[in-house]
Design a protein around this motif. Sequence first.
Motif, short mmCIF file in Angstrom:
data_model
loop_
_atom_site.label_atom_id
_atom_site.label_comp_id
_atom_site.label_asym_id
_atom_site.label_seq_id
_atom_site.Cartn_x
_atom_site.Cartn_y
_atom_site.Cartn_z
N GLN A 1 33.85 39.18 34.90
CA GLN A 1 34.05 39.20 36.35
C GLN A 1 34.44 40.59 36.82
N LEU A 2 33.82 41.08 37.89
CA LEU A 2 34.09 42.42 38.40
C LEU A 2 35.11 42.37 39.53
N VAL A 3 35.98 43.37 39.55
CA VAL A 3 36.90 43.55 40.67
C VAL A 3 36.78 44.98 41.15
N THR A 4 36.97 45.17 42.45
CA THR A 4 36.95 46.52 43.03
C THR A 4 38.37 47.05 43.03
N ILE A 5 38.59 48.15 42.33
CA ILE A 5 39.93 48.68 42.13
C ILE A 5 40.33 49.59 43.27
N GLY B 1 53.81 47.51 39.08
CA GLY B 1 52.49 47.55 38.50
C GLY B 1 52.10 46.23 37.87
N THR B 2 51.65 45.28 38.68
CA THR B 2 51.35 43.93 38.19
C THR B 2 50.11 43.89 37.31
N SER B 3 49.05 44.59 37.73
CA SER B 3 47.73 44.52 37.09
C SER B 3 47.30 43.06 37.01
N LEU B 4 46.88 42.59 35.84
CA LEU B 4 46.42 41.20 35.70
C LEU B 4 47.57 40.22 35.51
N SER C 1 45.18 39.27 43.36
CA SER C 1 44.66 37.92 43.47
C SER C 1 44.40 37.31 42.10
N VAL C 2 43.85 38.12 41.19
CA VAL C 2 43.62 37.65 39.82
C VAL C 2 44.96 37.34 39.16
N ALA C 3 45.94 38.20 39.35
CA ALA C 3 47.26 37.98 38.75
C ALA C 3 47.89 36.68 39.25
N PHE D 1 49.15 33.47 37.04
CA PHE D 1 50.48 32.87 37.06
C PHE D 1 50.39 31.36 37.29
N GLU D 2 49.46 30.96 38.14
CA GLU D 2 49.26 29.53 38.37
C GLU D 2 48.78 28.84 37.10
N ARG D 3 47.88 29.47 36.40
CA ARG D 3 47.37 28.88 35.15
C ARG D 3 48.47 28.75 34.11
#
Length: 259
Positions: free
Chosen positions: A56-60, A110-113, A142-144, A148-150
């Motif tokens: 999956q791609l994300v725009t950084i 710095g949360t990152s994933l 959003s991915v992070a 956390f939900e998972r």
Amino acid sequence: MLLAYLRYLSRARDEHSLHSPFLFSLYLQVIRAKTGSKVLFAPIQNLRRELRKSRQLVTIADLGAGSKINSSRQRSIGDIARNSQKSARFGRLLFRLIQRFSAKVIVDLGTSLGITTAYLAEATKPYGGHVLTFEGCPETASVARHNFERLAIQNIEVVVGNLDETLAQAIAALPPIDFVFFDANHRYEPTVHYFETCLTNIHNDTVFVFDDIHWSDEMEQAWGYIKTHQSVRVTVDLFWVGLVFFRKEQPKQDFVLQF
């Protein structure tokens, strides 16, 4: 970093060089200790392995010093998970540090994933603690949150935006901070600025951990500034991370220790 690492190896010592009871016990019981059963961390590690395979791609929206591995604005989650996340070994070290000092108010720059953030949150759960984590990139945040939900982790709040605009107000609104992990902008001025901002709300037993202190000349300069700051009493250089303590009862000392 190779020359910096060779310098570190030539200077790093073990527990036999430590005459401070505080550092001696910290080194054996926290830095060099084993956390215990890895079952506790299995969900985080399973998620890490899954993320490493993701295409999956994300725009950084990178507001920091960027990546030495991949400077593209579009990156796969797998690439980020493989190259921009702290290893499980360091996640467990942060976990042990938080539990050693029974930290409740945790700040993560710095949360990152969210993999490292998950270790912080799990560590402070027994004390009813909470993690406030900051991420500059909305898509990564959003991915992070999804991660956390998972993991069913509920004691994390994510703040999205430029740290230069979000950090000071958030720090001022917190109770005294117990623990801060600095893993955001790997440049001199931002690192020093974030350090001094967080200093405004510490107490005697607060712990700061700085990531990648030898990542670049600027980070080494920032680490040098932090070590000599009048508020800092003890620093520990583990090459990949630097630990900072403010305990007024300790003499001012800097240690380079094996990890």
